[in-house]
Scaffold this active site. Structure first.
Site, PDB file in Angstrom:
ATOM      1  N   LYS A  39       0.858  -1.213   0.000  1.00 21.60           N
ATOM      2  CA  LYS A  39       0.000   0.000   0.000  1.00 21.60           C
ATOM      3  C   LYS A  39       0.882   1.247   0.000  1.00 21.60           C
ATOM      4  O   LYS A  39       0.680   2.163  -0.807  1.00 21.60           O
ATOM      5  CB  LYS A  39      -0.886   0.009   1.234  1.00 21.60           C
ATOM      6  CG  LYS A  39      -1.495   1.369   1.557  1.00 21.60           C
ATOM      7  CD  LYS A  39      -2.368   1.376   2.788  1.00 21.60           C
ATOM      8  CE  LYS A  39      -1.673   1.729   4.035  1.00 21.60           C
ATOM      9  NZ  LYS A  39      -1.466   3.148   4.309  1.00 21.60           N
ATOM     10  N   ASN A  40       1.875   1.276   0.927  1.00 23.58           N
ATOM     11  CA  ASN A  40       2.652   2.508   1.112  1.00 23.58           C
ATOM     12  C   ASN A  40       3.691   2.737   0.030  1.00 23.58           C
ATOM     13  O   ASN A  40       4.390   3.738   0.057  1.00 23.58           O
ATOM     14  CB  ASN A  40       3.301   2.515   2.502  1.00 23.58           C
ATOM     15  CG  ASN A  40       2.236   2.685   3.576  1.00 23.58           C
ATOM     16  OD1 ASN A  40       1.096   3.043   3.270  1.00 23.58           O
ATOM     17  ND2 ASN A  40       2.574   2.389   4.808  1.00 23.58           N
ATOM     18  N   ARG A 111      -4.119  11.034   3.658  1.00 20.47           N
ATOM     19  CA  ARG A 111      -2.959  11.886   3.972  1.00 20.47           C
ATOM     20  C   ARG A 111      -1.919  11.828   2.866  1.00 20.47           C
ATOM     21  O   ARG A 111      -1.329  12.848   2.506  1.00 20.47           O
ATOM     22  CB  ARG A 111      -2.312  11.431   5.271  1.00 20.47           C
ATOM     23  CG  ARG A 111      -0.990  12.162   5.516  1.00 20.47           C
ATOM     24  CD  ARG A 111      -0.287  11.770   6.777  1.00 20.47           C
ATOM     25  NE  ARG A 111       1.085  12.185   6.791  1.00 20.47           N
ATOM     26  CZ  ARG A 111       1.522  13.393   7.172  1.00 20.47           C
ATOM     27  NH1 ARG A 111       0.647  14.310   7.525  1.00 20.47           N
ATOM     28  NH2 ARG A 111       2.804  13.677   7.183  1.00 20.47           N
ATOM     29  N   CYS A 135      -4.844  12.765  12.254  1.00 20.44           N
ATOM     30  CA  CYS A 135      -5.741  11.610  12.347  1.00 20.44           C
ATOM     31  C   CYS A 135      -5.612  11.067  13.769  1.00 20.44           C
ATOM     32  O   CYS A 135      -4.924  11.646  14.620  1.00 20.44           O
ATOM     33  CB  CYS A 135      -5.361  10.552  11.310  1.00 20.44           C
ATOM     34  SG  CYS A 135      -3.742   9.866  11.636  1.00 20.44           S
ATOM     35  N   ARG A 140       0.213  14.471  12.653  1.00 19.78           N
ATOM     36  CA  ARG A 140       0.702  14.291  11.271  1.00 19.78           C
ATOM     37  C   ARG A 140       1.126  15.631  10.649  1.00 19.78           C
ATOM     38  O   ARG A 140       0.549  16.094   9.680  1.00 19.78           O
ATOM     39  CB  ARG A 140      -0.361  13.612  10.404  1.00 19.78           C
ATOM     40  CG  ARG A 140      -1.026  12.392  10.992  1.00 19.78           C
ATOM     41  CD  ARG A 140      -0.075  11.248  11.324  1.00 19.78           C
ATOM     42  NE  ARG A 140       0.558  10.601  10.202  1.00 19.78           N
ATOM     43  CZ  ARG A 140       0.005   9.595   9.485  1.00 19.78           C
ATOM     44  NH1 ARG A 140      -1.195   9.183   9.791  1.00 19.78           N
ATOM     45  NH2 ARG A 140       0.638   9.040   8.470  1.00 19.78           N
ATOM     46  N   ASP A 327       3.869   0.503  12.213  1.00 20.71           N
ATOM     47  CA  ASP A 327       2.615  -0.047  11.669  1.00 20.71           C
ATOM     48  C   ASP A 327       2.348  -1.459  12.181  1.00 20.71           C
ATOM     49  O   ASP A 327       1.248  -1.978  11.992  1.00 20.71           O
ATOM     50  CB  ASP A 327       2.662  -0.053  10.137  1.00 20.71           C
ATOM     51  CG  ASP A 327       2.743   1.362   9.581  1.00 20.71           C
ATOM     52  OD1 ASP A 327       3.136   1.525   8.419  1.00 20.71           O
ATOM     53  OD2 ASP A 327       2.453   2.304  10.339  1.00 20.71           O
ATOM     54  N   VAL A 349       7.275   6.622  17.369  1.00 22.42           N
ATOM     55  CA  VAL A 349       7.108   7.366  16.108  1.00 22.42           C
ATOM     56  C   VAL A 349       5.899   8.293  16.152  1.00 22.42           C
ATOM     57  O   VAL A 349       5.998   9.477  15.833  1.00 22.42           O
ATOM     58  CB  VAL A 349       7.001   6.388  14.913  1.00 22.42           C
ATOM     59  CG1 VAL A 349       6.752   7.156  13.620  1.00 22.42           C
ATOM     60  CG2 VAL A 349       8.280   5.542  14.795  1.00 22.42           C
ATOM     61  N   ARG A 419      -8.817  -0.094   4.014  1.00 25.65           N
ATOM     62  CA  ARG A 419      -7.931   0.931   3.459  1.00 25.65           C
ATOM     63  C   ARG A 419      -6.609   0.298   3.040  1.00 25.65           C
ATOM     64  O   ARG A 419      -5.980   0.736   2.074  1.00 25.65           O
ATOM     65  CB  ARG A 419      -7.603   1.993   4.515  1.00 25.65           C
ATOM     66  CG  ARG A 419      -8.720   2.890   4.894  1.00 25.65           C
ATOM     67  CD  ARG A 419      -8.203   4.017   5.741  1.00 25.65           C
ATOM     68  NE  ARG A 419      -7.062   4.668   5.095  1.00 25.65           N
ATOM     69  CZ  ARG A 419      -6.389   5.683   5.633  1.00 25.65           C
ATOM     70  NH1 ARG A 419      -6.727   6.137   6.815  1.00 25.65           N
ATOM     71  NH2 ARG A 419      -5.394   6.235   4.993  1.00 25.65           N
TER      72      ARG A 419
HETATM   73  C1  EPZ Z   1       4.253   6.909   6.362  1.00 19.94           C
HETATM   74  O1  EPZ Z   1       3.482   7.968   6.888  1.00 19.94           O
HETATM   75  C2  EPZ Z   1       3.294   5.733   6.211  1.00 19.94           C
HETATM   76  N1  EPZ Z   1       2.220   6.093   5.299  1.00 19.94           N
HETATM   77  C3  EPZ Z   1       2.691   5.371   7.575  1.00 19.94           C
HETATM   78  O2  EPZ Z   1       1.855   4.227   7.390  1.00 19.94           O
HETATM   79  C4  EPZ Z   1       3.841   5.005   8.504  1.00 19.94           C
HETATM   80  O3  EPZ Z   1       3.324   4.693   9.783  1.00 19.94           O
HETATM   81  C5  EPZ Z   1       4.812   6.190   8.612  1.00 19.94           C
HETATM   82  O4  EPZ Z   1       5.295   6.539   7.279  1.00 19.94           O
HETATM   83  C6  EPZ Z   1       6.018   5.868   9.475  1.00 19.94           C
HETATM   84  O5  EPZ Z   1       6.685   4.761   8.957  1.00 19.94           O
HETATM   85  C7  EPZ Z   1       2.465   6.061   3.959  1.00 19.94           C
HETATM   86  O6  EPZ Z   1       3.571   5.772   3.531  1.00 19.94           O
HETATM   87  C8  EPZ Z   1       1.321   6.386   3.068  1.00 19.94           C
HETATM   88  P1  EPZ Z   1       6.306  10.124   8.602  1.00 19.94           P
HETATM   89  P2  EPZ Z   1       4.110   9.474   6.932  1.00 19.94           P
HETATM   90  O7  EPZ Z   1       6.355  11.415   7.899  1.00 19.94           O
HETATM   91  O8  EPZ Z   1       5.041   9.656   5.820  1.00 19.94           O
HETATM   92  C9  EPZ Z   1       6.851  13.312  12.045  1.00 19.94           C
HETATM   93  C10 EPZ Z   1      -0.068   2.876   7.698  1.00 19.94           C
HETATM   94  O9  EPZ Z   1      -0.643   2.408   8.688  1.00 19.94           O
HETATM   95  N2  EPZ Z   1       6.790  14.328  10.977  1.00 19.94           N
HETATM   96  O10 EPZ Z   1       7.417   9.136   8.387  1.00 19.94           O
HETATM   97  O11 EPZ Z   1       2.978  10.410   7.095  1.00 19.94           O
HETATM   98  C11 EPZ Z   1       5.483  12.657  12.273  1.00 19.94           C
HETATM   99  O12 EPZ Z   1       4.716  13.412  13.174  1.00 19.94           O
HETATM  100  C12 EPZ Z   1       0.446   4.313   7.726  1.00 19.94           C
HETATM  101  O13 EPZ Z   1       0.158   2.263   6.633  1.00 19.94           O
HETATM  102  C13 EPZ Z   1       7.060  15.644  11.287  1.00 19.94           C
HETATM  103  O14 EPZ Z   1       7.347  15.983  12.436  1.00 19.94           O
HETATM  104  O15 EPZ Z   1       4.916   9.393   8.304  1.00 19.94           O
HETATM  105  C14 EPZ Z   1       5.854  11.320  12.860  1.00 19.94           C
HETATM  106  O16 EPZ Z   1       6.055  11.488  14.262  1.00 19.94           O
HETATM  107  C15 EPZ Z   1       0.181   4.992   9.072  1.00 19.94           C
HETATM  108  N3  EPZ Z   1       6.994  16.579  10.300  1.00 19.94           N
HETATM  109  C16 EPZ Z   1       7.203  10.997  12.213  1.00 19.94           C
HETATM  110  O17 EPZ Z   1       7.681  12.230  11.628  1.00 19.94           O
HETATM  111  C17 EPZ Z   1       6.673  16.233   8.994  1.00 19.94           C
HETATM  112  O18 EPZ Z   1       6.645  17.125   8.114  1.00 19.94           O
HETATM  113  C18 EPZ Z   1       7.105   9.956  11.098  1.00 19.94           C
HETATM  114  O19 EPZ Z   1       6.134  10.398  10.170  1.00 19.94           O
HETATM  115  C19 EPZ Z   1       6.403  14.875   8.707  1.00 19.94           C
HETATM  116  C20 EPZ Z   1       6.477  13.937   9.711  1.00 19.94           C
END
Ligand code: EPZ
Length: 439
Positions: A39-40, A111, A135, A140, A327, A349, A419
């Site tokens: 998916k991701n 997202r 969410c 996020r 995840d 995370v 999803r």
């Molecule tokens: C991706 O989300 C995945 N989604 C998520 O999977 C996954 O849990 C996550 O990466 C972490 O591995 C997709 O790939 C579509 P991040 P993403 O930016 O990119 C902070 C699932 O269940 N952060 O790596 O949105 C954030 O708050 C989903 O399949 C900032 O501070 O996650 C978090 O604490 C859920 N500023 C950490 O980084 C930013 O601009 C990791 O978030 C962006 C993120």
């Protein structure tokens, strides 16, 4: 099949709210489960197709509702999509700059749609797109995306509920730069890799996220003519090119789906094989399951798990790849609820990804939660009851708990489950689980 425009607000399968999984627990499983495309990865590869001047043919795309929503977003931008089973033919010949009104419902539902801002700015030099909401699992934020795009020559104006972005360099084309992310962000890394692919000059991304889905994205973009090196490491170098062509590309297997089914095997103490699967994408998950008492057999893209009858509790903390994936934190907690001993599970995370704890406790799990650390004392048996999943992975975790529980469990929250998991209940039923989707 042509995916039609859909201005309706029904993007989340709201009819699924009345459905539930009915699970009769304590069944031994046996056999092999087919793992779908990731998916991701699929979602970000679809966003990357915006960069192509030709046709992108994606294979091994999972049939899940998030892919349907992303398809609708691309269609709202004039992109033509033909879907046939697990294939998407994406043609951007008639692409138009998106308008935020058209996209607002869609962007709020998904997202990852925000990651389109990179390709849109790279192609059109401007973007008016809705702000992604937070969410249940956390706020996020998007500060890493914004601050990094600013370094490529973008200015942002925050309007009431959307973002107006514009490239202000002399040629209205993104300009390469050196960027160091404050934190490991999958989305920000992917957004910048896509944006920098068409920028003028070279971009260096430091402290980049290292997930396999980022390697998949770079592999596809390089097939389209991009010049990306170092994906999967903390330092990625992107030499911008003028245009990107179409390509054929097969999505990698979903490591989170595979990990979910490994835990299904462990929680029912059943030997199960997964195919296709990339064990190297699951190293830390396999390490933890081995520490509990599971053995593994490997051959090419087939992974077999053989759990001991008694599994020991082990401590775990989530962290960015190659650490234990956030995840799989909820599914792993369901397993630890039935293990022998006490484990500490820490979510590092996301700030609010423990919504499954209260529902697991209703099934008899012995869990105490302080901040983001759960202390789990394993019990001999969970008992079936009615539970409600609050997000994608929490709902999966409750279904896994139901597979192990004594009696019947009804799991609601299928609008979340669909999803990200293709055919979840059928795949488990095929290996002997007593699980049915009911209304
Ligand atoms: C991706 O989300 C995945 N989604 C998520 O999977 C996954 O849990 C996550 O990466 C972490 O591995 C997709 O790939 C579509 P991040 P993403 O930016 O990119 C902070 C699932 O269940 N952060 O790596 O949105 C954030 O708050 C989903 O399949 C900032 O501070 O996650 C978090 O604490 C859920 N500023 C950490 O980084 C930013 O601009 C990791 O978030 C962006 C993120």
């Amino acid at each position: 099949m042509e995916i039609k425009k859909d201005s309706s607000k029904i993007f989340r399968n709201i009819f699924l709210k009345d459905c539930y999984l009915e699970i009769e627990g304590e069944k031994l499983l046996d056999g092999s489960i087919r793992i779908s495309g990731a998916k991701n990865s699929a979602l970000v590869l679809m966003a990357a197709s915006i960069l192509s001047e030709g046709q992108v043919n994606l294979f091994n795309v999972p049939r899940i509702s998030d892919v349907l929503i992303m398809s609708k977003i691309l269609i709202a931008m004039g992109i033509n999509i033909k879907s046939n089973s697990n294939q998407l033919k994406i043609n951007t010949k008639e692409i138009i700059p998106p308008s935020q009104e058209l996209l607002s419902d869609l962007f709020n539902a998904l997202r990852v749609s925000f990651f389109c801002i990179g390709p849109i700015l790279a192609r059109f030099g401007k973007a008016d797109i809705p702000l992604p909401g937070g969410c249940l699992i956390g706020s996020r934020p998007i500060d890493e995306h914004i601050n990094s795009l600013k370094k490529l020559g973008v200015i942002f104006k925050f309007k009431d509920n959307y973002l107006s972005a514009e490239v202000i360099t002399p040629h209205k084309r993104l300009v390469g730069s050196s960027i160091t992310f404050k934190c490991k962000s999958v989305g920000a890394t992917e957004t910048l890799v896509m944006a920098a692919s068409l920028a003028e000059g070279t971009t260096i991304l430091n402290n980049a996220a290292q997930e396999p889905e980022i390697i998949d994205l770079a592999n596809m973009l390089n097939l389209m003519g991009a010049r990306i090196k170092g994906a999967g490491s903390e330092r990625i170098k992107i030499e911008g090119v003028k245009t990107l062509k179409g390509c054929d590309y097969t999505v990698i297997p979903d490591r989170i789906e595979a990990g979910t089914f490994l835990i299904a095997a462990a929680i029912t103490r059943s030997p199960i094989s997964l195919f296709p699967c990339e064990p190297r994408h699951l190293k830390e998950v396999i390490n933890k399951l081995e520490a509990c008492g599971c053995k593994f057999e490997y051959s090419k893209q087939l992974l077999r798990i053989i759990p001991n009858q008694i599994l020991n509790s082990v401590n775990m903390n989530t962290s960015p790849y190659p650490g234990f994936p956030t995840d799989l934190q909820a599914p792993f907690m369901a397993l630890m609820a039935t293990a022998n001993g006490t484990s500490k599970i820490e979510e590092t995370v996301f700030e609010n990804r423990m919504n499954h704890v209260k529902e697991l406790k209703r099934m008899g799990a012995n869990i105490t939660l302080r901040n983001n650390v759960a202390t789990v004392i394993g019990v001999k048996n969970l008992h079936g009851t009615n539970v409600l999943g609050s997000d994608l992975r929490a709902t999966a975790a409750l279904a896994l708990a139901g597979l192990s529980a004594r009696g019947k469990t009804k799991v609601r929250g299928l609008e979340h489950l669909e999803r990200g998991y293709e055919d979840f209940s059928n795949k488990l039923r095929k290996v002997g689980a007593n699980i049915l989707k009911k209304k």
